[in-house]
Design a protein around this motif. Structure first.
Motif, PDB file in Angstrom:
ATOM      1  N   ALA A   1      43.003  33.703  31.186  1.00 48.93           N
ATOM      2  CA  ALA A   1      43.453  32.325  31.380  1.00 48.93           C
ATOM      3  C   ALA A   1      44.773  32.273  32.154  1.00 48.93           C
ATOM      4  O   ALA A   1      45.047  31.305  32.870  1.00 48.93           O
ATOM      5  CB  ALA A   1      43.612  31.627  30.033  1.00 48.93           C
ATOM      6  N   ARG A   2      45.595  33.319  32.023  1.00 45.01           N
ATOM      7  CA  ARG A   2      46.890  33.351  32.693  1.00 45.01           C
ATOM      8  C   ARG A   2      46.790  33.855  34.135  1.00 45.01           C
ATOM      9  O   ARG A   2      47.733  33.712  34.908  1.00 45.01           O
ATOM     10  CB  ARG A   2      47.855  34.234  31.911  1.00 45.01           C
ATOM     11  N   ALA A   3      45.678  34.461  34.487  1.00 46.53           N
ATOM     12  CA  ALA A   3      45.490  34.991  35.832  1.00 46.53           C
ATOM     13  C   ALA A   3      45.225  33.848  36.811  1.00 46.53           C
ATOM     14  O   ALA A   3      44.870  32.733  36.416  1.00 46.53           O
ATOM     15  CB  ALA A   3      44.345  35.989  35.858  1.00 46.53           C
ATOM     16  N   ARG A   4      45.387  34.150  38.085  1.00 43.75           N
ATOM     17  CA  ARG A   4      45.153  33.146  39.134  1.00 43.75           C
ATOM     18  C   ARG A   4      43.668  32.817  39.207  1.00 43.75           C
ATOM     19  O   ARG A   4      42.834  33.686  39.456  1.00 43.75           O
ATOM     20  CB  ARG A   4      45.644  33.705  40.473  1.00 43.75           C
ATOM     21  N   SER A   5      43.344  31.557  38.988  1.00 46.41           N
ATOM     22  CA  SER A   5      41.946  31.128  38.994  1.00 46.41           C
ATOM     23  C   SER A   5      41.506  30.722  40.396  1.00 46.41           C
ATOM     24  O   SER A   5      42.256  30.101  41.145  1.00 46.41           O
ATOM     25  CB  SER A   5      41.740  29.936  38.050  1.00 46.41           C
ATOM     26  N   THR A   6      40.290  31.059  40.723  1.00 47.82           N
ATOM     27  CA  THR A   6      39.702  30.643  41.993  1.00 47.82           C
ATOM     28  C   THR A   6      38.210  30.895  41.935  1.00 47.82           C
ATOM     29  O   THR A   6      37.751  31.806  41.244  1.00 47.82           O
ATOM     30  CB  THR A   6      40.301  31.421  43.179  1.00 47.82           C
ATOM     31  N   ARG A   7      37.474  30.098  42.672  1.00 44.32           N
ATOM     32  CA  ARG A   7      36.025  30.266  42.764  1.00 44.32           C
ATOM     33  C   ARG A   7      35.656  30.882  44.106  1.00 44.32           C
ATOM     34  O   ARG A   7      34.531  30.723  44.582  1.00 44.32           O
ATOM     35  CB  ARG A   7      35.353  28.903  42.603  1.00 44.32           C
ATOM     36  N   GLU A   8      36.586  31.602  44.737  1.00 47.42           N
ATOM     37  CA  GLU A   8      36.380  32.067  46.096  1.00 47.42           C
ATOM     38  C   GLU A   8      35.141  32.939  46.252  1.00 47.42           C
ATOM     39  O   GLU A   8      34.397  32.812  47.225  1.00 47.42           O
ATOM     40  CB  GLU A   8      37.622  32.803  46.602  1.00 47.42           C
ATOM     41  N   ALA A   9      34.895  33.859  45.316  1.00 49.38           N
ATOM     42  CA  ALA A   9      33.728  34.737  45.450  1.00 49.38           C
ATOM     43  C   ALA A   9      32.433  33.949  45.309  1.00 49.38           C
ATOM     44  O   ALA A   9      31.491  34.124  46.093  1.00 49.38           O
ATOM     45  CB  ALA A   9      33.784  35.856  44.416  1.00 49.38           C
ATOM     46  N   ALA A  10      32.378  33.088  44.301  1.00 44.60           N
ATOM     47  CA  ALA A  10      31.177  32.272  44.096  1.00 44.60           C
ATOM     48  C   ALA A  10      30.967  31.318  45.266  1.00 44.60           C
ATOM     49  O   ALA A  10      29.830  31.087  45.705  1.00 44.60           O
ATOM     50  CB  ALA A  10      31.285  31.504  42.779  1.00 44.60           C
ATOM     51  N   ASN A  11      32.052  30.734  45.763  1.00 44.71           N
ATOM     52  CA  ASN A  11      31.943  29.823  46.901  1.00 44.71           C
ATOM     53  C   ASN A  11      31.495  30.559  48.156  1.00 44.71           C
ATOM     54  O   ASN A  11      30.695  30.043  48.945  1.00 44.71           O
ATOM     55  CB  ASN A  11      33.286  29.138  47.155  1.00 44.71           C
ATOM     56  N   ALA A  12      32.007  31.767  48.351  1.00 47.58           N
ATOM     57  CA  ALA A  12      31.599  32.564  49.504  1.00 47.58           C
ATOM     58  C   ALA A  12      30.118  32.899  49.427  1.00 47.58           C
ATOM     59  O   ALA A  12      29.387  32.803  50.421  1.00 47.58           O
ATOM     60  CB  ALA A  12      32.423  33.851  49.582  1.00 47.58           C
TER      61      ALA A  12
END
Length: 300
Positions: free
Chosen positions: A134-145
């Protein structure tokens, strides 16, 4: 949402009812003294709902909710579900390169191999792992890619069937010699081999690194290794270009010439246009590399 893994995947029976593999640790009574139903947690929740909540809490960086959801799954006998989910969230919802992947793996090993997953120590590991994600940087970059590239692949296939150019194409386009990514077609590829793009091409062009460039020590080693090559004589300009960082705004373009002479793309030596890129003086006479890897300046 993905399934729960190959060993305990929920399925539907012929009558449409949900069939699950509920482990013995997940049976018994809930907090209210009632016998737990299939896939029910000790708090009386559906494990599917708690698992989904855990993922959304990680994605939205809600530490308290993530910690509770992990604790609830662990204490209810669904630790296998918890650790499967957390490992998925690391690759689905966190920024690439996050060290949290190793952190989660370590906590899982402690909780499942050294201690009891639903015991006090196992629950602490679950909470720690959830907090870390939860404290790490969140992103959907892999799923979006993945979704974007898949859609482009489908569009390209449909366009080819229609005999048209696609509205969207892969970043590499056609990936052909002379194109934007020409430098990638070195001697390790069929196209590069056909063009005699051997050691010289790779060392001076294909091996260059990102905008930060090589650090001083690495650059020194590279210059020395190239200067000591018995098969290829590199000019001073080639030695410098090999360790120069690529342009951050245009990382793929390479000059047609280095040191003012045409790049003949092959690695022979001599005076027959054999790829000794320079003004006729090689690295041993013009801008020679000194023992410390720096370049001697003969301009004076």
């Amino acid at each position: 949402m993905s399934d729960d893994g190959p060993e305990r995947q929920a399925t539907f029976g012929t009558d449409g009812s949900l069939e699950t593999d509920t482990t013995p640790e997940a049976t018994g009574e809930n907090d209210f003294g009632e016998r737990k139903a299939e896939n029910e947690t000790d708090g009386g929740y559906s494990r599917y709902a708690v698992s989904s909540l855990l993922q959304k809490a990680v994605r939205r960086s809600d530490e308290e909710v993530a910690a509770w959801a992990a604790w609830e799954l662990a204490r209810s006998g669904y630790a296998w579900n918890l650790w499967d989910r957390l490992n998925l969230y690391v690759v689905e919802d966190l920024r690439a390169g996050s060290e949290v992947a190793l952190t989660v793996e370590r906590y899982e090993a402690l909780a499942t191999e050294r201690w009891e997953p639903d015991g006090w120590r196992g629950r602490l590991c679950a909470v720690h792992a959830a907090l870390a994600t939860a404290r790490a940087r969140s992103t959907r970059e892999a799923a979006n890619a993945d979704a974007y590239f898949s859609a482009v692949a489908e569009e390209r296939a449909k366009a080819r069937e229609r005999g048209e150019e696609p509205d969207r194409d892969f970043p590499a386009g056609d990936l052909e010699a002379g194109g934007r990514f020409d430098v990638a077609l070195d001697g390790h590829t069929g196209e590069g081999a056909e063009r005699d793009r051997g050691t010289r091409f790779f060392k001076t062009r294909g091996a260059r690194v990102g905008p930060e460039g090589e650090d001083e020590r690495s650059a020194r080693w590279q210059r020395l290794a190239m200067s000591l090559d018995d098969d290829v004589d590199y000019s001073a300009a080639e030695l410098e270009h090999a360790v120069a960082p690529v342009d951050p705004d245009d990382p793929w373009t390479e000059p047609a010439e280095i040191d003012g002479s045409e790049d003949d793309e092959n690695d022979g030596d001599g005076e027959d246009g054999s790829g000794d890129i320079g003004d006729g003086d090689d690295a041993s006479t013009d801008g020679d590399a000194t023992p410390d890897g720096s370049l001697t300046d003969f301009s004076g």
